[in-house]
Motif scaffolding. Structure first.
Motif, PDB file in Angstrom:
ATOM      1  N   SER A 234       5.343  53.878   8.697  1.00 51.40           N
ATOM      2  CA  SER A 234       4.653  53.856   9.925  1.00 51.40           C
ATOM      3  C   SER A 234       4.449  55.175  10.282  1.00 51.40           C
ATOM      4  CB  SER A 234       6.042  52.813  11.498  1.00 51.40           C
ATOM      5  OG  SER A 234       6.768  53.719  11.285  1.00 51.40           O
ATOM      6  N   ARG A 235       4.620  56.069  10.197  1.00 56.51           N
ATOM      7  CA  ARG A 235       4.504  57.411   9.739  1.00 56.51           C
ATOM      8  C   ARG A 235       3.227  57.462   9.721  1.00 56.51           C
ATOM      9  NH1 ARG A 235       9.166  60.739   7.994  1.00 56.51           N
ATOM     10  NH2 ARG A 235       8.659  58.868   5.782  1.00 56.51           N
ATOM     11  N   GLY A 236       2.576  58.847  11.290  1.00 55.09           N
ATOM     12  CA  GLY A 236       1.272  59.400  10.905  1.00 55.09           C
ATOM     13  C   GLY A 236       0.213  57.829  11.537  1.00 55.09           C
ATOM     14  N   ASN A 237      -0.725  58.424  11.067  1.00 56.62           N
ATOM     15  CA  ASN A 237      -2.419  57.401  11.858  1.00 56.62           C
ATOM     16  C   ASN A 237      -2.525  56.719  11.633  1.00 56.62           C
ATOM     17  OD1 ASN A 237      -5.309  56.942  12.275  1.00 56.62           O
ATOM     18  ND2 ASN A 237      -5.145  58.423  13.861  1.00 56.62           N
ATOM     19  N   ASP A 238      -2.503  55.378  12.035  1.00 59.53           N
ATOM     20  CA  ASP A 238      -2.645  53.856  11.171  1.00 59.53           C
ATOM     21  C   ASP A 238      -4.054  54.329  10.280  1.00 59.53           C
ATOM     22  OD1 ASP A 238      -1.109  52.923  12.487  1.00 59.53           O
ATOM     23  OD2 ASP A 238      -1.894  51.753  14.277  1.00 59.53           O
ATOM     24  N   ALA A 239      -5.084  54.630  10.644  1.00 61.24           N
ATOM     25  CA  ALA A 239      -6.414  54.608   9.675  1.00 61.24           C
ATOM     26  C   ALA A 239      -6.158  55.948   8.597  1.00 61.24           C
ATOM     27  CB  ALA A 239      -7.405  55.169  10.863  1.00 61.24           C
ATOM     28  N   TYR A 240      -5.404  56.164   9.080  1.00 62.18           N
ATOM     29  CA  TYR A 240      -4.825  57.532   7.662  1.00 62.18           C
ATOM     30  C   TYR A 240      -3.934  57.108   6.978  1.00 62.18           C
ATOM     31  CZ  TYR A 240      -3.021  61.003   4.444  1.00 62.18           C
ATOM     32  OH  TYR A 240      -2.628  62.086   3.621  1.00 62.18           O
ATOM     33  N   ASN A 241      -3.562  55.761   6.611  1.00 63.10           N
ATOM     34  CA  ASN A 241      -2.376  55.205   6.568  1.00 63.10           C
ATOM     35  C   ASN A 241      -3.086  53.604   5.532  1.00 63.10           C
ATOM     36  OD1 ASN A 241       0.093  56.430   7.050  1.00 63.10           O
ATOM     37  ND2 ASN A 241       0.448  55.212   8.524  1.00 63.10           N
ATOM     38  N   MET A 242      -4.037  53.584   6.340  1.00 63.98           N
ATOM     39  CA  MET A 242      -4.702  52.235   5.893  1.00 63.98           C
ATOM     40  C   MET A 242      -5.459  52.986   4.296  1.00 63.98           C
ATOM     41  SD  MET A 242      -5.744  49.483   5.377  1.00 63.98           S
ATOM     42  CE  MET A 242      -4.826  49.153   7.169  1.00 63.98           C
ATOM     43  N   GLN A 243      -6.379  54.433   4.440  1.00 61.32           N
ATOM     44  CA  GLN A 243      -6.685  54.983   3.733  1.00 61.32           C
ATOM     45  C   GLN A 243      -5.647  55.290   2.728  1.00 61.32           C
ATOM     46  OE1 GLN A 243      -9.352  58.877   5.196  1.00 61.32           O
ATOM     47  NE2 GLN A 243     -10.329  57.204   6.651  1.00 61.32           N
ATOM     48  N   LEU A 244      -4.542  55.892   2.835  1.00 57.47           N
ATOM     49  CA  LEU A 244      -3.440  56.321   1.592  1.00 57.47           C
ATOM     50  C   LEU A 244      -3.156  55.189   0.930  1.00 57.47           C
ATOM     51  CD1 LEU A 244      -1.213  58.107   0.904  1.00 57.47           C
ATOM     52  CD2 LEU A 244      -0.150  57.239   2.575  1.00 57.47           C
ATOM     53  N   SER A 245      -2.593  53.898   1.443  1.00 60.57           N
ATOM     54  CA  SER A 245      -2.628  52.862   1.020  1.00 60.57           C
ATOM     55  C   SER A 245      -3.429  52.317   0.147  1.00 60.57           C
ATOM     56  CB  SER A 245      -2.418  52.028   2.048  1.00 60.57           C
ATOM     57  OG  SER A 245      -3.380  51.355   2.546  1.00 60.57           O
ATOM     58  N   GLU A 246      -4.970  52.635   0.464  1.00 61.11           N
ATOM     59  CA  GLU A 246      -6.074  52.296  -0.273  1.00 61.11           C
ATOM     60  C   GLU A 246      -5.533  53.109  -2.152  1.00 61.11           C
ATOM     61  OE1 GLU A 246      -8.380  49.873  -1.005  1.00 61.11           O
ATOM     62  OE2 GLU A 246      -8.003  48.795   0.487  1.00 61.11           O
ATOM     63  N   ARG A 247      -5.530  54.264  -1.528  1.00 64.33           N
ATOM     64  CA  ARG A 247      -4.937  55.037  -2.827  1.00 64.33           C
ATOM     65  C   ARG A 247      -4.265  54.827  -3.603  1.00 64.33           C
ATOM     66  NH1 ARG A 247      -6.335  59.223   1.439  1.00 64.33           N
ATOM     67  NH2 ARG A 247      -4.269  59.553   1.073  1.00 64.33           N
ATOM     68  N   ARG A 248      -2.787  54.497  -2.756  1.00 59.31           N
ATOM     69  CA  ARG A 248      -1.634  54.172  -3.870  1.00 59.31           C
ATOM     70  C   ARG A 248      -2.412  53.187  -4.367  1.00 59.31           C
ATOM     71  NH1 ARG A 248       2.945  54.948   0.963  1.00 59.31           N
ATOM     72  NH2 ARG A 248       3.031  57.356   0.456  1.00 59.31           N
ATOM     73  N   ALA A 249      -3.372  51.486  -4.299  1.00 61.78           N
ATOM     74  CA  ALA A 249      -2.838  50.652  -4.672  1.00 61.78           C
ATOM     75  C   ALA A 249      -4.201  51.239  -6.572  1.00 61.78           C
ATOM     76  CB  ALA A 249      -4.324  49.883  -4.329  1.00 61.78           C
ATOM     77  N   LYS A 250      -5.320  51.500  -5.776  1.00 59.89           N
ATOM     78  CA  LYS A 250      -5.984  51.950  -6.788  1.00 59.89           C
ATOM     79  C   LYS A 250      -5.017  53.405  -8.050  1.00 59.89           C
ATOM     80  CE  LYS A 250     -10.231  54.978  -7.761  1.00 59.89           C
ATOM     81  NZ  LYS A 250     -11.243  55.740  -6.855  1.00 59.89           N
TER      82      LYS A 250
END
Length: 644
Positions: free
Chosen positions: A576-592
């Motif tokens: 949950s740490r960090g900006n919600d929008a940033y975390n969504m992008q980070l999770s996309e990079r992790r999935a990729k």
């Protein structure tokens, strides 16, 4: 005193008279032997031995009358007497023949002793060295069976000699002395009628039916055998005794040699225009023709000048103008100091031939080699049992693409007789599927699991229930090289069923198929649970794959390779740490990055999909503003794998 002297003199004269009589018999037997009338010679030798007379020469020739007729057990008897009684009068060749006959009766240790004596007596000839240096190979041959093949006698109803099959379109042509034809004479070599050529249809099971004699000028009063036909069926090359235009010819040793002749088909279907090939000669034999695939080269067996042994494999080029090139010996890779004979070129351009000079089981064995125009022939390979036996095996032909072949043999058993028979060679289809059913999480065997074998139409072919060790086995009702499905379930403990597509192997081969059942506490589509994976975790604010994550991803990789029908969806998350929008992008990079790791290891990208969920699916209460430990936040930085 005078009376005793007279009686003594009479006894001496009687003994001398008996000796002279035996010598006359032996002289007559030797004459028959030199004329290759082995059956008549044998009768005389046996009579002489029965009267109490013996010598090294008598035992040699008596053994030879059996050896040259491929009656190896009887030959072994007389060679044994020769070696035991006259050890100082033995030619090296007889140690080799004794070894061959001992192989044929399964006395391998005694055969090895004879090979050792042959090596010592022959000044380490190439033949002796080959036999001695490869003795371990012989023992492996003698004690092994190629279960991929099955050999079946298809001429059991014929009582004489039947051998030398050749393909003639969809039919088979072979030589036979079993079928009485008008004017057939008896051959003094083996006491059987002379051979003629017969044509038969191939039945659906590979056996022969509707046998009929080839008609026309191809038939003579003497032997015809081992033919080869051009693909258009209009020309045949065949073996015949030295007989043409109604005349029989003999060579320098008064032997009627073998020659290759050519004939063409007449409009009425009979064979005519018989011509002798120009490289024949009265002084040597030329026999057993074979054509290459392009029909530009004719292979054959001969003992002509230049042969390395008793008979070699040769070839001539068939020139465009219908003439022939000079005979060429195939050389020492193929030919030995003994017999090489009955060549055949397969549809895969392999040369098959028979030999008793290469390491074999006894008598003639069938061998195979491949050919490269620039490099010549490669090393020869023994076709092993059951194609070969401890007797003579020869005249091998095969359609490799159709997986069917024929061979000639005088082996005993399997319906055979002491004479030559023709055998059908098929691939032996008897595959076995076996394995264990286990718990996917614990690896423990699952007793009482139901296992089904299903065909391509999803019909149950066979079924069973696992024992305490979780094992099962299917060995009936399967075809070779066919697709099946093995399915396992355990309804008593509510395990999820699992199945695997398999292709049965060819021959008597065993295929291991282990199946792990998903325990009931795992969601059906949760691959991580079903494979008992540790979570795929990421470092804070990072999307690269950690070493500990690669270990778990390797398990997924293996599962996807083993189950090509398996497709998965990758779901990645953040804490949950960090900006919600940033975390969504980070999770996309992790999935990729997770997906790309699997693609780089060879998984088709079409089998994978991925999506980032940011911090929207936390698995604990560590949401925004909640004070949690690093370990608690780590649990949320993860990737999940869903079966699609």
């Amino acid at each position: 005193m005078k009376r005793r002297t007279i009686i003594g003199m009479l006894s001496v004269f009687l003994l001398m008279g008996g000796a002279f009589a035996q010598e006359n018999k032996i002289k007559k037997a030797n004459e028959e032997f030199e004329n290759y009338d082995y059956i008549d010679a044998r009768k005389i030798y046996l009579n002489v031995v029965g009267d109490g007379y013996e010598s090294a020469q008598v035992f040699e020739k008596l053994g030879d009358t059996y050896y040259f007729n491929s009656e190896y057990p009887e030959a072994n008897k007389w060679y044994g007497k020769l070696i035991d009684s006259y050890p100082d009068e033995i030619e090296p060749e007889y140690y080799f023949r004794a070894a061959q006959t001992l192989k044929s009766v399964g006395k391998y240790e005694e055969a090895k002793i004879m090979v050792e004596k042959f090596t010592a007596a022959s000044n380490n000839s190439n033949l002796a060295q080959t036999q001695m240096n490869n003795w371990e190979s012989f023992e492996q041959l003698a004690n092994s069976q190629n279960k991929k093949f099955k050999v079946t006698n298809i001429t059991t109803e014929l009582s004489g000699s039947d051998f030398g099959p050749s393909f003639y379109g969809n039919n088979i042509v072979f030589a036979s002395s079993s079928i009485n034809t008008e004017g057939n004479k008896i051959h003094d070599w083996n006491g059987l009628p002379y051979l003629d050529l017969f044509e038969a249809e191939i039945d659906v099971d590979g056996s022969l039916k509707n046998v009929k004699q080839l008609q026309g000028d191809i038939k003579s009063p003497y032997h015809e055998s081992s033919a080869v036909f051009t693909k258009d069926g209009q020309t045949v090359y065949f073996t015949r005794n030295n007989y043409i235009d109604g005349k029989k010819k003999r060579g320098k040793k008064r032997l009627v040699s073998l020659k290759i002749y050519k004939a063409t088909k007449n409009d009425d279907g009979t064979w005519g225009n018989v011509k002798e090939l120009p490289f024949n000669d009265d002084s040597y034999s030329v026999a057993h023709p074979a054509l290459n695939l392009e029909e530009t080269r004719l292979y054959f067996s001969s003992d002509m000048d230049g042969s390395l042994g008793k008979s070699d494999i040769w070839y001539v080029d068939i020139l465009k103008n219908g003439s022939y090139g000079e005979p060429t010996n195939l050389g020492p890779i193929i030919n030995t100091e003994e017999r090489e004979t009955f060549p055949f070129i397969s549809d895969e351009n392999r040369l098959y031939f028979s030999s008793d000079g290469h390491v074999g089981l006894g008598g003639l064995d069938i061998f195979r080699t491949s050919h490269n125009d620039s490099e010549g022939f490669y090393a020869v390979t023994n076709l092993e049992q059951p194609i070969n036996s401890h007797q003579d095996d020869f005249g091998f032909i095969v359609k490799e693409k159709e997986k069917i072949g024929y061979l000639s043999s005088n082996r005993e058993g399997n319906g055979g007789s002491s004479s030559d028979d023709i055998y059908l060679l098929t691939e032996n289809c008897n595959p076995v599927i076996y394995g264990a059913i286990t718990d996917a999480k614990t690896g423990e065997p699952l007793e009482g699991s139901k296992v089904y074998l299903m065909d391509g139409n999803n019909q149950v072919v066979s079924q069973g229930i696992t024992e305490a060790n979780g094992n099962y086995q299917f060995e009936d009702d399967m075809d070779c090289e066919k697709q099946y499905v093995v399915r396992a379930s355990n309804e008593q403990k509510e395990y999820e069923p699992v199945e695997k597509v398999v292709m049965t192997p060819q021959g008597s081969m065993m295929l291991q198929v282990d199946l792990a059942l998903t325990p009931p506490d795992c969601p059906v589509n949760d691959l991580g649970c079903r494979l008992d994976l540790q979570p795929i975790y990421f470092d804070f604010d990072k999307h690269n794959i950690r070493p500990d994550a690669e270990v778990e991803l390797a398990k997924i990789l293996q599962a996807m390779k083993e189950y090509p029908q398996l497709n998965i969806h990758i779901e990645s998350h953040t804490d949950s740490r960090g900006n919600d929008a940033y975390n969504m992008q980070l999770s996309e990079r992790r999935a990729k990055s997770t997906l790309e790791w699997l693609v780089e290891k060879g998984i088709d990208g079409d089998r994978l999909s991925s999506k980032g969920y940011g911090e929207s699916q936390l698995i604990n209460n560590c949401s925004n503003g909640v004070n949690c430990s690093e370990e608690a936040h780590q649990l949320n930085r993860r990737s999940m794998f869903i079966i699609q």
